[in-house]
Design a protein around this motif. Structure first.
Motif, PDB file in Angstrom:
ATOM      1  N   TRP A   9       0.805  -1.218   0.000  1.00 20.98           N
ATOM      2  CA  TRP A   9       0.000   0.000   0.000  1.00 20.98           C
ATOM      3  C   TRP A   9       0.843   1.277   0.000  1.00 20.98           C
ATOM      4  N   HIS A 361      -7.503   2.668   8.036  1.00 15.17           N
ATOM      5  CA  HIS A 361      -7.420   2.719   6.586  1.00 15.17           C
ATOM      6  C   HIS A 361      -8.089   4.005   6.102  1.00 15.17           C
ATOM      7  N   ILE A 382      -6.490   2.102   2.174  1.00 16.45           N
ATOM      8  CA  ILE A 382      -5.167   1.534   2.434  1.00 16.45           C
ATOM      9  C   ILE A 382      -4.755   1.870   3.865  1.00 16.45           C
ATOM     10  N   TRP A 447      -4.855  -2.525  -1.577  1.00 11.58           N
ATOM     11  CA  TRP A 447      -6.171  -2.024  -1.154  1.00 11.58           C
ATOM     12  C   TRP A 447      -6.892  -3.110  -0.367  1.00 11.58           C
TER      13      TRP A 447
END
Length: 553
Positions: A9, A361, A382, A447
């Motif tokens: 990520w 995230h 991410i 992701w």
């Protein structure tokens, strides 16, 4: 080394640091810097009134001085039983100035729920809306059988601090000055000035206790430390690239982790005005956007749906709100597109739990979340700086990219534990890793996607409902023999609770009667929207309740 250790990520960070240098030791340090740097700048917009940082500092001094004089000490808890009012921020800061812990209790709590929180946290002080005190708190505190004592009780009116008295929010609301409490407005007005003696707080000290749910169905107290708060408050700033001084709209409840970090402490860090509206009413929120031109908001997707469906705000009028984030409940890609068509702008996903102090995230504002072709699920984002998320199987072993398992989160935002609950801490936070209970996967590009939950939690507009909580209430009804509760799809809330009930022989109570029974005893988001009377509940050969069979019909 696994793929998760390689952190694919990072390719999407666009110059953001993999390791974040935290600028402040405590949340109180953040507040003090705002007061020092912009004393005459706006701190809170509340309808037609504005409170400056200096005025907010003085108001919290007044409350802190009272608390200290009445015996409030380091580590003591101040329970906050209010809505999205300036009083929440005043109480939060006052508790910190005394070296204490702010304990947020949802104002949707009914008497039994409120009493549970008081027993759990044993607060020294209570700051409550006057109507909530009269409707809920006073009876709980005066009930000799409950034997609950809170030495310091301060009340505040939702009408305080503004003069517009918007009937869409305040219709029927009157100021009350309960004789057995201390009035916050009078306390602030009469404060002679001067600083109360501060008691030190450090990064590892607990700043806030927020209720969450555990596998038993009873709320647990997530211990959010000052270090947790400073890290993720800065995460919001650095990842959204919000600019200093830009107004922030409290579109989520501030007594929820999303509103606490993504509005209250973020406004402190940015020295930005915090826009509060007491309740999240779409037409009122629309007017607040027109009036105060906020640049940032984060909330459950239902808040944006309310703006699209229940207000007359236009795309042009929404244009100031350039950073729109949704957390708490997954976004359906179809809903995402409908909101963009109606309101203009893209609603970005943000993901986390109370135990991760809001975000673990995020979808960076310059990107759009991908949609997984196989499942049709929109990515939750991410992992943010210093955060590693793994997907594991039932044995705790890392799974390959694309395979579905439980998300395990490690990072500075993960709480150290639950309040006086070592067993729950050991289970959910073993080795400092948070076992989220959410089921999902990571794609080749880093992701993450959440596709289900490993537990039976029901997610209604970002609020979590445990079936056991509803079952306990319904199980106390004299006509109920057995009950099982599951989540069902709800176009507005994402999910809502449905109860399957087996009645005692000869009972004539109706499904509507049982819904009303729960409505009177539970917070608004918890009570079941549907009740179905059944002859028996499905069980396995060993007697285990088969909830999935109920959900699948």
């Amino acid at each position: 080394m696994t793929t998760y250790d390689d952190r694919p990520w990072l390719a999407h960070y666009d110059g953001r640091p993999a390791h974040q240098r935290v600028e402040y030791g405590t949340a109180l340090d953040i507040f003090d810097a705002a007061v020092a740097g912009a004393p005459d700048g706006p701190a809170i917009h509340y309808f037609d009134a504005t409170m400056t940082w200096a005025e907010l500092d003085a108001a919290s001094d007044a409350l802190a001085a009272l608390l200290a004089a009445r015996g409030f000490r380091s580590g003591h808890r101040l329970a906050l039983f209010v809505q999205n009012n300036p009083a929440f921020v005043i109480g939060l800061v006052a508790a910190w100035k005394c070296g204490g812990i702010a304990t947020a209790i949802t104002p949707m709590s009914k008497s039994d729920e409120f009493a549970y929180f008081l027993r759990r946290y044993r607060p020294t002080g209570l700051l409550a809306l006057d109507d909530l005190y009269l409707e809920i708190a006073r009876d709980v505190l005066s009930d000799t059988e409950r034997d609950i004592t809170v030495p310091i009780v301060v009340t505040v009116s939702a009408l305080d601090g503004q003069s517009r008295d918007d009937p869409r929010i305040f219709d029927g609301v009157r100021r009350h000055r309960p004789a057995d409490t201390i009035d916050l407005a009078s306390l602030i007005a009469d404060h002679p000035g001067g600083r109360p003696i501060r008691r030190p707080v450090g990064p590892g000290d607990v700043a806030v206790l927020l209720g969450t749910s555990g596998t038993t169905g009873f709320p647990k107290g997530a211990q959010i430390s000052h270090a947790n708060l400073t890290f993720n408050t800065q995460t919001y700033r650095d990842w959204t690239r919000l600019r200093a001084g830009e107004p922030i709209l409290a579109l989520a409840p501030v007594f929820h982790v999303t509103g606490l970090v993504g509005a209250v402490t973020l406004a402190m860090l940015m020295r930005s005005p915090l826009v509060l509206t007491h309740r999240i009413a779409p037409a009122v929120i629309a007017d607040a956007i027109r009036e105060w031109q906020p640049a940032f908001a984060v909330a459950a997707i239902t808040a944006y749906l309310g703006l699209a469906d229940e207000s007359d705000i236009t795309r042009d009028e929404m244009s100031s709100l350039r950073l729109r984030y949704s957390g708490g409940a997954p976004i359906d890609p179809v809903v995402e597109q409908r909101l963009e068509d109606a309101l203009g702008g893209y609603v970005h996903n943000i993901y986390g739990q109370t135990e991760t102090t809001s975000p673990s995230h995020i979808v960076p504002p310059e990107l759009r979340a991908p949609v997984d072709k196989e499942t049709g699920v929109l990515s939750v984002g991410i992992p943010v700086s210093d955060t590693v998320v793994r997907v594991v199987d039932d044995e705790g072993r890392d799974l390959p990219v694309g395979e579905i398992g439980e998300l395990i989160t490690t990072g500075p935002q993960v709480i150290p534990g639950y309040w006086e609950d070592p067993e729950a801490t050991a289970t959910a936070l073993s080795g400092g890793e948070l076992h989220t209970g959410d089921i999902g996967f990571m794609d080749d590009d880093g992701w993450f996607y959440v596709v289900d939950r490993s537990k039976d939690v029901i997610n209604a507009s970002g609020y979590k409902i445990w079936p056991h909580e509803v079952e306990l209430v319904l199980g106390r009804h004299p006509d109920v023999e057995e009950v099982a509760v599951v989540g069902i799809p709800d176009d507005y809330r994402g999910e809502s609770a449905k109860a399957f009930v087996v009645l005692r022989p000869g009972s004539l109570v109706s499904e509507a009667d049982l819904v009303e029974y729960c409505r009177a005893r539970m917070a608004a988001y918890k009570y079941p929207r549907e009740v179905e009377l059944v002859g028996a509940l499905p069980r396995s050969a060993t007697g285990k309740l088969l909830r999935r069979r109920l959900r699948d019909g």
